[in-house]
Scaffold this active site. Structure first.
Site, PDB file in Angstrom:
ATOM      1  N   HIS A 106       1.791   2.167  -3.555  1.00  0.00           N
ATOM      2  CA  HIS A 106       0.747   2.962  -4.212  1.00  0.00           C
ATOM      3  C   HIS A 106       0.795   4.413  -3.730  1.00  0.00           C
ATOM      4  O   HIS A 106       0.704   5.347  -4.532  1.00  0.00           O
ATOM      5  CB  HIS A 106      -0.639   2.384  -3.885  1.00  0.00           C
ATOM      6  CG  HIS A 106      -0.919   1.057  -4.514  1.00  0.00           C
ATOM      7  ND1 HIS A 106      -0.785   0.806  -5.851  1.00  0.00           N
ATOM      8  CD2 HIS A 106      -1.363  -0.111  -3.964  1.00  0.00           C
ATOM      9  CE1 HIS A 106      -1.128  -0.446  -6.114  1.00  0.00           C
ATOM     10  NE2 HIS A 106      -1.480  -1.027  -4.976  1.00  0.00           N
ATOM     11  N   GLU A 157       0.827  -1.211   0.000  1.00  0.00           N
ATOM     12  CA  GLU A 157       0.000   0.000   0.000  1.00  0.00           C
ATOM     13  C   GLU A 157       0.860   1.260   0.000  1.00  0.00           C
ATOM     14  O   GLU A 157       0.484   2.275  -0.609  1.00  0.00           O
ATOM     15  CB  GLU A 157      -0.941  -0.004   1.206  1.00  0.00           C
ATOM     16  CG  GLU A 157      -1.947  -1.144   1.227  1.00  0.00           C
ATOM     17  CD  GLU A 157      -2.842  -1.170   0.001  1.00  0.00           C
ATOM     18  OE1 GLU A 157      -3.073  -0.097  -0.606  1.00  0.00           O
ATOM     19  OE2 GLU A 157      -3.301  -2.266  -0.381  1.00  0.00           O
TER      20      GLU A 157
END
Length: 619
Positions: free
Chosen positions: A432, A429
């Site tokens: 991203h 994550e």
């Protein structure tokens, strides 16, 4: 008065039938005794002549008296006769030494065997007769058995319809286009004096939940006219001709209540393109559509009937219904922009107490792509969450949790996740998030979480766009592809291995790259040619012989271009993440500890680091 006479006639009929039953049951013995050829006298004569061999006496058989069954010595057929006194027969047999037996047969209860069945049957008959009489007298559209071909439209009077245009937030241009219709319904002579003809039909096209039905109801409320609403599927039945009958009945009712508005929701259920070779010319849907075309073309200028319809698939509607004179005006109801979303949230928050920390503008920013129905559902879920927490007001935390629940799935805090899996998710994550923060057109980051969700995701990264884009630039699409690949790149850099967690990211990146090449003409090698083969655009039956619009050679070139875009985006994204590898480690560590971090905490990790405002990737 007539109804009382009817009930009296029914009561008299029941009494007569009961008397007939009683007479039959009690008079059977009398009739039998006087009409039979064999009697007590004949029996006495046969005994004296020595013809009787054996006799069976049956008291209370068939009648309240009794019966005697006689067997003869010569083997002739046995005879049964009725008697009023079985004791006389028994004494006669005993005195003459004839064998006999008494067979006790219990008498039938006339109430059970005769009267009750008749009463039950009559009650059922009276009930059915009364039901059919009431249904025929009422003439209501809800009585489907007697009014199968009646319209199922629900009518709201001007007094019942309290919705006004002020209740519809946003949609400024759409409301302006409908203002002429409101004015016509209020004062039709103003238009007819100059020879103007108001649109007979208005087609509202837009995504589900954008407020098409609400707009139509608001127009009727502003104009103060009756509002008929019906779904397209309510016309169609398995019996041919029923739908056409309902269309006729609907317009007949509308003419009685003119001026008024007829609103047909999901009109594509009945107005699909004809001539597809499916169903034939006598198909019920086509018959219904034909009748609708006739009705919409049949009323004059001053009748005051305006047909409004809603659909999200205008491409599959029959051209005949879209022509001027039927649906003259087509209004596209778009998804709300950021300002309209804020206004919609304020409308739906009128009866909901909000805490001081609630910022509807921020909520509007995070809900890009939401329709009015989605926003209403968001606040409703937030109110439910506040109520279950025994609070009398909605907090920003409630809204954030509801947004996650709707868009990503409910966070599953109880799910057991190993330290290794949590660490992989944290780096994934963060990959991203770094690209989302660094690349100029896709950020900023709103929330990063490593809490599993109900939709199967191990975590999520949520952006916070400050504006809505009307269209996507080539550079923006490339950035989106890079952000999608960021999680896989982070796994590869840190662990030297990859997982299946990036499957949806890869699918999204591939679809976007292919659209750039085949749909938007963004590849210099392929050129500005559309090679898109989106199956959703193919109307089954109408274009059933669909063929590829390019050769196998072009298909191979398209695949090469898609791969080239993905490879170059992957390489550039990896370069950026390696540049901020220290942020990658620190953010992942923080996520493992807290499980969820916000924008402020994430941006603090970039303090002292220069971020380039320009980005260009050559493809």
């Amino acid at each position: 008065m007539n109804r009382s006479k009817g009930y009296n006639s029914i009561f008299a009929f029941v009494v007569v039938l009961l008397l007939i039953v009683v007479f039959i049951e009690y008079g059977k013995g009398f009739i039998s005794n006087n009409s039979g050829a064999y009697s007590t006298t004949s029996f006495a004569e046969d005994i004296k002549a020595g013809k009787v061999a054996y006799a069976t006496i049956m008291p209370n058989a068939e009648t309240p008296t009794g019966a005697v069954k006689v067997n003869f010595n010569d083997g002739t057929e046995e005879v049964t006769f009725y008697t009023t006194d079985v004791t006389v027969i028994e004494k006669l047999l005993t005195d003459n030494g004839i064998k006999h037996e008494v067979e006790d047969v219990p008498s039938d209860n006339i109430l059970i065997t005769g009267i009750i069945p008749v009463i039950v049957g009559l009650v059922v008959m009276v009930f059915i007769f009364t039901m059919f009489t009431n249904m025929q007298a009422s003439g209501s559209g809800n009585n489907r058995m007697m009014n199968f071909g009646k319209s199922r439209a629900r009518m709201s009077s001007s007094e019942d319809n309290k919705i006004r245009l002020d209740d519809v937030a946003g949609l400024k241009e759409e409301k302006e286009q409908l203002s002429e219709i409101i004015e016509f319904l209020k004062d039709p002579e103003k238009f007819t004096r100059v020879g103007a003809r108001i649109p007979k039909g208005v087609l509202l096209e837009g995504a589900p939940g954008t407020g098409k039905t609400l707009l139509a109801r608001a127009v009727a409320g502003e104009a103060g006219v009756p509002f008929f609403i019906i779904s397209g599927s309510d016309f169609v039945e398995m019996f041919v001709g029923v739908g056409a009958s309902r269309v006729r009945d609907l317009f007949a009712e509308a003419k009685k209540n003119a001026p008024c508005i007829i609103f047909i929701d999901e009109i594509d259920a009945v107005a699909r393109r004809r001539g597809t070779g499916m169903g034939g010319g006598h198909d019920e849907r086509e018959q219904t559509l034909n009748q609708m075309l006739v009705e919409m073309d049949g009323f004059g200028v001053n009748e005051g009937i305006i047909v409004m319809a809603a659909t999200n698939r205008v491409d599959i509607l029959d051209p005949a219904i879209l022509r001027p004179g039927r649906f003259d005006r087509k209004i596209t109801v778009t998804r709300p922009d950021i300002g309209e979303r804020e206004a919609i949230l304020k409308v739906h928050a009128r009866n909901k107490p909000l805490a001081d920390d609630v910022d509807l503008k921020t909520v509007a920013q995070t809900t890009a792509g939401f329709t009015g129905a989605d926003l209403e559902n968001l606040l409703n879920e937030s109110a439910i969450l506040a109520a279950t927490s025994d609070r009398k007001f909605i907090t920003q935390s409630d809204i954030n949790s509801s947004f996650t629940k709707i868009g990503i799935g409910t966070e599953k805090h109880s799910k057991i996740v190993s330290d290794k899996e949590k660490k992989i998710t944290a780096y994934h994550e963060t990959g991203h998030a770094i690209l989302m923060h660094v690349l100029p057109d896709v950020g900023p980051v709103h929330t990063i979480s490593v809490i599993p969700t109900g939709l199967g995701a191990a975590g999520y990264t949520m952006p916070l766009p400050d504006k809505d884009d009307m269209f996507l630039s080539r550079n923006r699409m490339l950035e989106d592809i890079m952000v999608s690949l960021g999680g896989r790149i982070a796994e590869e850099i840190i662990f030297g291995d990859i997982t299946t967690g990036a499957s949806s990211d890869i699918r999204k990146a591939t679809q976007e790259a292919r659209s750039m090449v085949t749909k938007y003409g963004m590849s210099s090698n392929i050129g500005v040619i559309n090679y898109d083969e989106n199956e959703e655009d193919v109307f089954i039956g109408y274009d059933i012989s669909h063929k590829k619009n390019h050769s196998e050679l072009i298909a191979g070139e398209i695949d090469k271009e898609v791969k080239a875009i993905i490879d170059k985006c992957y390489a550039k994204a990896k370069e950026i993440i390696l540049q901020y590898e220290d942020v990658l480690h620190s953010s992942a560590k923080l996520l493992v500890e807290k499980e969820k971090i916000g924008r402020k905490e994430f941006e603090e990790l970039f303090e002292g680091k220069a971020i380039s405002e320009e980005f260009e990737l050559e493809i």
